[in-house]
Design a protein around this motif. Structure first.
Motif, PDB file in Angstrom:
ATOM      1  N   LYS A 169       4.028   3.997  -2.281  1.00  0.00           N
ATOM      2  CA  LYS A 169       4.604   4.423  -3.392  1.00  0.00           C
ATOM      3  C   LYS A 169       6.062   5.189  -2.929  1.00  0.00           C
ATOM      4  O   LYS A 169       5.726   5.709  -1.942  1.00  0.00           O
ATOM      5  N   ASN A 181      -7.075  -5.412  -7.817  1.00  0.00           N
ATOM      6  CA  ASN A 181      -5.986  -5.189  -8.667  1.00  0.00           C
ATOM      7  C   ASN A 181      -4.764  -5.849  -8.428  1.00  0.00           C
ATOM      8  O   ASN A 181      -4.095  -6.515  -9.074  1.00  0.00           O
ATOM      9  N   TYR A 182      -4.442  -5.943  -6.796  1.00  0.00           N
ATOM     10  CA  TYR A 182      -3.530  -6.753  -6.419  1.00  0.00           C
ATOM     11  C   TYR A 182      -3.577  -8.431  -7.062  1.00  0.00           C
ATOM     12  O   TYR A 182      -2.526  -8.923  -7.503  1.00  0.00           O
ATOM     13  N   GLU A 232      -0.940   4.995   0.360  1.00  0.00           N
ATOM     14  CA  GLU A 232      -2.014   5.116  -0.442  1.00  0.00           C
ATOM     15  C   GLU A 232      -3.124   5.447   0.616  1.00  0.00           C
ATOM     16  O   GLU A 232      -3.236   4.859   1.682  1.00  0.00           O
ATOM     17  N   GLU A 241      -6.130   5.171   0.282  1.00  0.00           N
ATOM     18  CA  GLU A 241      -7.465   4.297   0.239  1.00  0.00           C
ATOM     19  C   GLU A 241      -6.708   2.885  -0.133  1.00  0.00           C
ATOM     20  O   GLU A 241      -6.161   2.625  -1.272  1.00  0.00           O
ATOM     21  N   VAL A 242      -7.102   1.864   0.586  1.00  0.00           N
ATOM     22  CA  VAL A 242      -6.975   0.572   0.205  1.00  0.00           C
ATOM     23  C   VAL A 242      -8.326  -0.135   0.357  1.00  0.00           C
ATOM     24  O   VAL A 242      -8.412  -0.395   1.411  1.00  0.00           O
ATOM     25  N   PRO A 298       0.835  -1.293   0.141  1.00  0.00           N
ATOM     26  CA  PRO A 298      -0.110  -0.151  -0.172  1.00  0.00           C
ATOM     27  C   PRO A 298       0.676   1.138   0.141  1.00  0.00           C
ATOM     28  O   PRO A 298       0.599   2.263   0.653  1.00  0.00           O
ATOM     29  N   PHE A 335      -8.417  -1.792  -5.313  1.00  0.00           N
ATOM     30  CA  PHE A 335      -6.981  -1.767  -5.132  1.00  0.00           C
ATOM     31  C   PHE A 335      -6.406  -3.333  -4.694  1.00  0.00           C
ATOM     32  O   PHE A 335      -5.514  -3.799  -5.495  1.00  0.00           O
TER      33      PHE A 335
END
Length: 209
Positions: A47, A92-93, A82, A84-85, A45, A89
């Motif tokens: 970047k 996508n994982y 992030e 929002e998880v 979660p 999200f």
């Protein structure tokens, strides 16, 4: 013992040599190390914002209570979470899991739905605290890799996240800054580089059964 030697070599650099810039291959190692760090559920979660623009670094230094490491480092790594998880999200994982491992849906589905349900029931603040814990895992990895690669670094919590977010336009990426890691090469006149490392004795910090 090479890893222990590297950890003894590292210290929280107080003064960088502004004229020395990390080569691209070293920066690439740090990027890959960030991406390979373990995170809870493997969700990542996070970047990483890599700043080498000196004008931006000066602005970030002002938002770091004037700590000159931010302005003089070769690069400043900003670890972000992030905001929002949620369902999108997590889905996508699991798409990555299916694409990379070719895992059948009947195996993925129960775990995916369980995670989605769990995260949708958590307050946003609780999820952000969880994500911040993952950021500290990443910081530990980066500090260790820096030591092994003989890259100097200085882990930092002492900055104003809201100002970092504004300077770096993080709202546009749905991110919040939580940690900063200036990296580069120590200045030859950094007094702290030659000081002995101060740690409690092993017998005070290790319990064995």
């Amino acid at each position: 013992m090479e890893s222990v030697k590297a950890l003894k070599w590292r210290y929280a650099t107080k003064k960088f040599d502004a004229a020395k810039i990390l080569p691209d291959d070293k920066v690439k190692i740090l990027k890959k190390s960030f991406n390979l760090t373990a995170t809870s559920y493997g969700l990542q979660p996070l970047k990483l914002v890599v700043v080498q623009n000196k004008e931006l670094q000066q602005k970030l230094m002002d938002a770091s209570y004037g700590q000159n490491q931010v302005g003089t480092a070769s690069h400043v790594l900003v670890i972000c979470i992030e905001k929002e998880v949620g369902k999108a999200f997590i889905e996508n994982y699991f798409k990555y899991v299916k694409d990379i491992r070719n895992t059948p849906d009947d195996i993925l589905h129960p775990f995916r739905e369980s995670l989605i349900g769990d995260f949708e029931n958590k307050p946003v603040d609780e999820v952000r605290v969880w994500a911040t814990h993952q950021a500290y895992l990443v910081l530990g990895t980066l500090l260790t890799v820096c030591a092994v690669e003989e890259i100097d670094s200085c882990p930092m919590e002492g900055f104003e996240p809201s100002k970092y977010d504004e300077i770096l336009g993080l709202d546009e990426h749905n991110l919040k800054s939580v940690l900063a890691l200036p990296v580069g090469y120590r200045s030859q006149d950094d007094f702290f580089a030659e000081l002995k490392k101060v740690r409690r004795p092993l017998e005070e910090t290790i319990i064995e059964y």
